[in-house]
Design a protein around this motif. Sequence first.
Motif: not given
Ligand SMILES: Nc1ncnc2c1ncn2[C@@H]1O[C@H](COP(=O)(O)OP(=O)(O)OP(=O)(O)O)[C@@H](O)[C@H]1O
Lengths: 275, 285
Positions: A15, A42, A48, A89, A167, A200, B144-147, B149-150
Amino acid sequence: MTARVVEVSNLVFGYDKRDKEQTLTDINFSVNKGEWVAVIGHNGSGKSTLAKLLVGLLEMDDGSISIAGINLNDNTKWEVRRHIGLVFQNPENQFVGTTVQDDVAFGLENINMPYEEMNNRVEEALKMVDLSELRFHDPSRLSGGQKQRVALAGILALRPSVLVLDEALVMLDPGSRRELLLTLKQLNKSSDMTIISITHDMDEAAEADRILLLEAGRLVDSGKPSDVFSKHQQLEPPFSEALRRMLKRQKNTVPDTYMTEEELVNWLCKSHLKM
Amino acid sequence: MQITFKDVTADYQIGPLRTPRVLDSVDFNLEPGTFTAVIGHTGSGKSSLLKAMNGLLIPVKGEVHIGGTVINRSKNKKSLKTIRKKVGMVFQFPESQLFAETVEQDICFGPLNFGVPLEEAKRIARQVIQQVGLGPDILTKSPFALSGGQKRRVAIAGILAMQPEVLVLDEPGAGLDPRGKKEILSLISKWHNNEKLTTVMVTHDMEDVAHYADNVVVMEKGQAVLHKGVRELFADIHALKSLRVDIPQARKLQLKIEQETGVKLPQVCLTIDELANCLMKAGLV
Ligand SMILES: Nc1ncnc2c1ncn2[C@@H]1O[C@H](COP(=O)(O)OP(=O)(O)OP(=O)(O)O)[C@@H](O)[C@H]1O
Ligand SMILES: Nc1ncnc2c1ncn2[C@@H]1O[C@H](COP(=O)(O)OP(=O)(O)OP(=O)(O)O)[C@@H](O)[C@H]1O
Ligand SMILES: [Mg+2]
Ligand SMILES: [Mg+2]
């Protein structure tokens, strides 16, 4: 010969382009037509992100993705999206229509589908997700599970050859969820719709043809559910396997290989008869 | 803190129209210190029920009592403020809860609002973010830059930081990986016990009901059609069928094993430990 509908090679993505740390590192896998693949890992492992890359919503830094034989890039992404559909999601803030029906029709309007066929498709999709009654409602003013159904119907109406679910069923009650999974399984078997399901729910994953396991942005395994759960003991196994392991710790006579629910019940019956 | 619904009816206003009753003569009492699971089909009114506990949905008829505070038609501003301080709510979609520029600001918002000094609020933020299984480096990121679950974890951390007396959780486990879910729900459960909270949790997962709740409310078309102890509910297979309520996996497998082997296990099993024990007691293993 089985055709590969999805091929991902040496995929790299981050990202933050200033950051050396990558969100996805060197991902390689392919999916056969008609396969049901579960993607697990995890929170934050990159599931995603991978899904968004597959449909061209994010741009890869390196590597290649090919969907239904089309090499994905900026010029082909619209064409690619006629073959692959992603259910997000979180459906909040994704709605474009002011009624459920319009929202589901939106994708079809975009590809200029003739009115009559469009109507049929919307009808069929609404029925599949059991939303026909709410067709004139505002999708942003529905319950959580109803919103998820709208999102799913919008993609199902497009009849993509590859369906990616992120999901997408988590907010459905158990009964509706089972029914929808069954409907999807039928589509998967009868019309060869390829399904990639991020989940999950380990019991759902155990039913897949194959599991892809992501860990911190890397694809660490790809294989049959029984193999993946046996090999990665840190994963939460499906219920029957968890029970087998718990019994095994107490009694040596319990088999020490992976067991599905059916296998476990059969084994209990046999051991009961022997008594 | 006691939560009482007295014949509560509520609906949503859409422009000049009102929806049919999303809550229809709901009447029950949750004793202080109880952990209640709310289950029911899509659209049955679970989220609306929780919103009524937080003053986000005001009854058109009847009253909601949270401790000594009353919410009714005449929506007294002061009582709504008291309620929001006492009742911490985690929304069904964490996105509808997160708003600040950084995770730290988001978590500090509640405590600051209730007069906690900034340094103390930041200390609390560092503590709760670790409790929900995230590293301190996430504090400077945009929510908003989190997954998915985060985000859910951050939303839960924000509520824990408020130290509410009543916890109201709308599908808190959705989107969490299995280990994370276990850790976070155990954390909530421990917190519930230590702080003597009254907790209400909407869930579709009967494992959550079996593991964490002591009593269950079943919603159907806006009505609370049943309010019972967890064990009582899952023992009664006929009631489960007519209510179309799912059963925990341990119980489901128990019924299957009993049917296939013809052996009746000594008790109703709601968890994997109980089932393993019973199988050995019954000599099946
Ligand atoms: N828009 C964004 N900008 C910056 N970093 C991001 C962004 N979206 C996700 N991330 C980071 O990228 C990593 C992967 O995120 P991703 O959403 O692909 O995880 P995931 O496997 O789908 O998790 P979850 O099971 O929680 O949905 C994480 O560390 C997350 O914090
Ligand atoms: N903002 C809103 N405006 C109008 N109607 C709404 C709104 N939110 C929900 N509804 C309607 O109220 C009813 C109850 O919704 P609620 O969100 O309480 O259901 P729920 O039991 O939480 O369902 P789910 O399990 O799908 O989340 C549904 O019929 C829904 O369509
Ligand atoms: Mg995700
Ligand atoms: Mg809800």
